[in-house]
Design an enzyme around this catalytic site. Sequence first.
Site, PDB file in Angstrom:
ATOM      1  N   HIS A  57     -17.323   4.111  18.465  1.00 46.99           N
ATOM      2  CA  HIS A  57     -17.087   5.287  17.625  1.00 46.99           C
ATOM      3  C   HIS A  57     -18.264   6.230  17.591  1.00 46.99           C
ATOM      4  O   HIS A  57     -18.105   7.436  17.430  1.00 46.99           O
ATOM      5  CB  HIS A  57     -16.697   4.863  16.214  1.00 46.99           C
ATOM      6  CG  HIS A  57     -15.298   4.373  16.177  1.00 46.99           C
ATOM      7  ND1 HIS A  57     -14.279   5.071  16.757  1.00 46.99           N
ATOM      8  CD2 HIS A  57     -14.759   3.260  15.677  1.00 46.99           C
ATOM      9  CE1 HIS A  57     -13.163   4.413  16.595  1.00 46.99           C
ATOM     10  NE2 HIS A  57     -13.420   3.294  15.949  1.00 46.99           N
ATOM     11  N   GLU A 113       0.186  10.044  38.696  1.00 47.18           N
ATOM     12  CA  GLU A 113      -0.863   9.099  38.311  1.00 47.18           C
ATOM     13  C   GLU A 113      -0.756   7.798  39.092  1.00 47.18           C
ATOM     14  O   GLU A 113      -1.622   6.942  39.006  1.00 47.18           O
ATOM     15  CB  GLU A 113      -0.733   8.748  36.824  1.00 47.18           C
ATOM     16  CG  GLU A 113      -0.809   9.938  35.911  1.00 47.18           C
ATOM     17  CD  GLU A 113      -0.636   9.551  34.453  1.00 47.18           C
ATOM     18  OE1 GLU A 113      -1.645   9.460  33.765  1.00 47.18           O
ATOM     19  OE2 GLU A 113       0.514   9.362  34.017  1.00 47.18           O
ATOM     20  N   ARG A 143      -1.678  15.590  24.553  1.00 50.07           N
ATOM     21  CA  ARG A 143      -1.451  14.145  24.465  1.00 50.07           C
ATOM     22  C   ARG A 143      -0.773  13.905  23.124  1.00 50.07           C
ATOM     23  O   ARG A 143      -1.383  14.122  22.077  1.00 50.07           O
ATOM     24  CB  ARG A 143      -2.783  13.398  24.524  1.00 50.07           C
ATOM     25  CG  ARG A 143      -3.472  13.432  25.881  1.00 50.07           C
ATOM     26  CD  ARG A 143      -4.706  12.547  25.859  1.00 50.07           C
ATOM     27  NE  ARG A 143      -5.215  12.257  27.186  1.00 50.07           N
ATOM     28  CZ  ARG A 143      -6.265  12.874  27.748  1.00 50.07           C
ATOM     29  NH1 ARG A 143      -6.915  13.808  27.090  1.00 50.07           N
ATOM     30  NH2 ARG A 143      -6.672  12.540  28.954  1.00 50.07           N
ATOM     31  N   ASP A 148      -5.909   8.012  35.874  1.00 50.49           N
ATOM     32  CA  ASP A 148      -5.074   6.869  36.239  1.00 50.49           C
ATOM     33  C   ASP A 148      -4.871   6.770  37.742  1.00 50.49           C
ATOM     34  O   ASP A 148      -4.834   5.672  38.293  1.00 50.49           O
ATOM     35  CB  ASP A 148      -3.715   6.943  35.522  1.00 50.49           C
ATOM     36  CG  ASP A 148      -3.812   6.351  34.118  1.00 50.49           C
ATOM     37  OD1 ASP A 148      -4.488   5.319  33.970  1.00 50.49           O
ATOM     38  OD2 ASP A 148      -3.237   6.925  33.183  1.00 50.49           O
ATOM     39  N   ARG A 200      -9.836   1.223  34.184  1.00 47.50           N
ATOM     40  CA  ARG A 200     -10.698   2.307  33.716  1.00 47.50           C
ATOM     41  C   ARG A 200     -11.504   1.957  32.474  1.00 47.50           C
ATOM     42  O   ARG A 200     -12.460   2.662  32.156  1.00 47.50           O
ATOM     43  CB  ARG A 200      -9.888   3.598  33.515  1.00 47.50           C
ATOM     44  CG  ARG A 200      -8.729   3.457  32.577  1.00 47.50           C
ATOM     45  CD  ARG A 200      -7.784   4.636  32.701  1.00 47.50           C
ATOM     46  NE  ARG A 200      -8.132   5.711  31.788  1.00 47.50           N
ATOM     47  CZ  ARG A 200      -7.344   6.729  31.510  1.00 47.50           C
ATOM     48  NH1 ARG A 200      -6.161   6.828  32.108  1.00 47.50           N
ATOM     49  NH2 ARG A 200      -7.713   7.652  30.662  1.00 47.50           N
ATOM     50  N   CYS A 223      -5.012  17.350  35.374  1.00 44.11           N
ATOM     51  CA  CYS A 223      -5.392  17.233  33.968  1.00 44.11           C
ATOM     52  C   CYS A 223      -6.275  16.011  33.719  1.00 44.11           C
ATOM     53  O   CYS A 223      -6.604  15.700  32.583  1.00 44.11           O
ATOM     54  CB  CYS A 223      -4.165  17.223  33.056  1.00 44.11           C
ATOM     55  SG  CYS A 223      -3.082  15.828  33.374  1.00 44.11           S
ATOM     56  N   ARG A 234       2.927  16.382  27.075  1.00 43.75           N
ATOM     57  CA  ARG A 234       3.224  15.107  27.725  1.00 43.75           C
ATOM     58  C   ARG A 234       3.978  14.225  26.736  1.00 43.75           C
ATOM     59  O   ARG A 234       3.529  14.042  25.602  1.00 43.75           O
ATOM     60  CB  ARG A 234       1.922  14.434  28.142  1.00 43.75           C
ATOM     61  CG  ARG A 234       2.147  13.042  28.689  1.00 43.75           C
ATOM     62  CD  ARG A 234       0.875  12.441  29.211  1.00 43.75           C
ATOM     63  NE  ARG A 234       0.028  11.948  28.146  1.00 43.75           N
ATOM     64  CZ  ARG A 234      -1.183  11.431  28.356  1.00 43.75           C
ATOM     65  NH1 ARG A 234      -1.681  11.397  29.564  1.00 43.75           N
ATOM     66  NH2 ARG A 234      -1.896  10.984  27.365  1.00 43.75           N
TER      67      ARG A 234
HETATM   68  C1  PEP Z   1      -4.999  10.793  33.556  1.00 44.43           C
HETATM   69  O1  PEP Z   1      -4.591   9.638  33.721  1.00 44.43           O
HETATM   70  O2  PEP Z   1      -5.721  11.407  34.381  1.00 44.43           O
HETATM   71  C2  PEP Z   1      -4.657  11.524  32.317  1.00 44.43           C
HETATM   72  C3  PEP Z   1      -4.964  12.787  32.160  1.00 44.43           C
HETATM   73  O3  PEP Z   1      -4.032  10.816  31.330  1.00 44.43           O
HETATM   74  P1  PEP Z   1      -4.804   9.830  30.319  1.00 44.43           P
HETATM   75  O4  PEP Z   1      -6.288   9.991  30.546  1.00 44.43           O
HETATM   76  O5  PEP Z   1      -4.359  10.242  28.951  1.00 44.43           O
HETATM   77  O6  PEP Z   1      -4.280   8.511  30.753  1.00 44.43           O
HETATM   78 MG    MG Z   2      -3.018   8.834  32.434  1.00 39.56          MG
END
Ligand code: PEP
Ligand code: MG
Length: 574
Positions: A192, A434, A299, A458, A468, A505, A335
């Site tokens: 945090h 993704e 999001r 992703d 990740r 994105c 999204r």
């Molecule tokens: C991604 O996967 O690049 C993305 C923008 O979505 P998130 O980071 O919310 O998984």
């Molecule tokens: Mg993603």
Amino acid sequence: MTSPCRSLKGIAAAPGLAAGPAAVWCEESLSIPRRTGSDPLTENHRLDQARKAVGEEIAELRRKVANEAGEAEAAIFDAHGMFLIDTSLLQRTSQELERGLNAEAAWMDAIEHFAGQLASLPDPTLSARAADVRDVGQRVLRTLLGRSALPGLALKKPSVIVARDLAPSQTVSLEKRLVLAFCTAEGGPTSHTAILSRALGLPAVVGLGRDILEVAEGATLLVDGDRGEAILEPDERSLQAFNERGRQARQKAEAEQARASEPAVTRDGHRVEIVANVGSSADAETALACGAEGIGLLRTEFLYLDRQVAPSEAEQGFAYDSILDIMGQRPVVVRTLDAGGDKSLPYLDLGHEANPFLGWRAIRMCLDRPDFFKTQLRALLRSGAGHDLRIMFPMVSTLEEVRKAKVLLAEAQSEAQAAGHPVAEGVQVGIMVEVPSVAVLADLFAREVDFFSIGTNDLTQYTMAAERTNDRVAHLSDALHPAVLRQIQHVINAGHAAGIWVGVCGELAGDPEGVPVLLGLGLEEFSMAPPLIPRAKAVLRRWTLTEARQLAEEALKLDTARGVRELVQARQPS
Ligand code: PEP
Ligand code: MG
């Protein structure tokens, strides 16, 4: 004592440079009375009163964070409120009370048990929540012991805060104008301290190890939130060099901010669209102030997380209205729910999965729960009336999923209209790219949608088979790896051949070294966290499209991500 001019390496948690005196936050250890033979009813009543008082304190903190940092950050305190009424925590406490233990000891034991369970989870995002449970636990204990507030750090002058780790309530209890930066011994990039400092715009280095706690109160500390470094007791030369770097960085940021609202046009006149990734209406306001031309990724998880029941159509509509109203006629790409993976929802019974990132998440889950999914789609279509609403589906891996999602969207539209509501017209429908299966078959997907938005976070995770959230494989997760770049090139080309637009994105869109490569690959929409926009626009203005195309062509022939980054640095236009 620390030796002069010592450098400690940690994790770069929030960007920026700061220099100032250290204010060390020492933890006060509470001594907890332990009595047996107490009256369960009396102790239960004391505990209820304490929990109620803490509930009010948390609600107040939530309001403060929502004002200072934004709604998404304030949601941390919704989770804190939930811990206060968590049934398994309360059941465990009650059992101890029934055995005659006093409220303080019973509560403390239950909190430690719960926090210990969380801390042992392999997912770092979940294990980091142990700090939240302990934070709430300490608040209740202090109240039971008649010490009404957490001990604050009374700052007298602008300082660098040094601590073992900071609970969110500690971070926000500080007087922001007197905080220069944060340095913590523990914590990771998802702690945090990291999340809140990024939202507050303050540099932070976490995970510096216990040596940082040895810094003397008031001693000068240099914090480099870009490189993840803290310099203790700097000599005159290091201090001067650091200050000079800081001065230049500030000047550059000011110049970039001054041109933030102008479009991003390359030196040879090619314009691209710069939009924002947002997760709340506060973010949407920030996005406009940073020069966003629209929203490239809303999001919607913020509506669903940290609660016990799913948000209703009306509740969702209220949230979408406020964001769409802020954006007016600008494009807003929403999204649909991307739950699962590292984002679990208690009321959906996602169950335990050995590999949640490969599991029942996002569109997979929504298609299996059509009524639940259509509630979101109806709310979106209703709020989108009169706006440039675009809808995209996350984590698509097959064409059947796209087709089914479009059928449900059409049903949602008919249902909303049948109920007499005006709905958005001409809504563009797209998908996030993704999953490598979509990148490979991009030409087939392009026939069925109006746009592609490449989620490089992703896409990199699935291409490199590197989770990740796992620090140990973070070195594999660079979206500039040629294996990812070649897929991006294929997706852009397939999209253009079918006449649809393509955006990115994922984090790569706001990465100063990623921006010219994406430009050269032919990308037309770049969507990123709002504070990154002024810098990305400045980068784009330095290049010509021709230079960027040459750069991309060379990058695609390389064999490592590092090689691509070195190439971008070497080719910087003068
Ligand atoms: C991604 O996967 O690049 C993305 C923008 O979505 P998130 O980071 O919310 O998984
Ligand atoms: Mg993603």
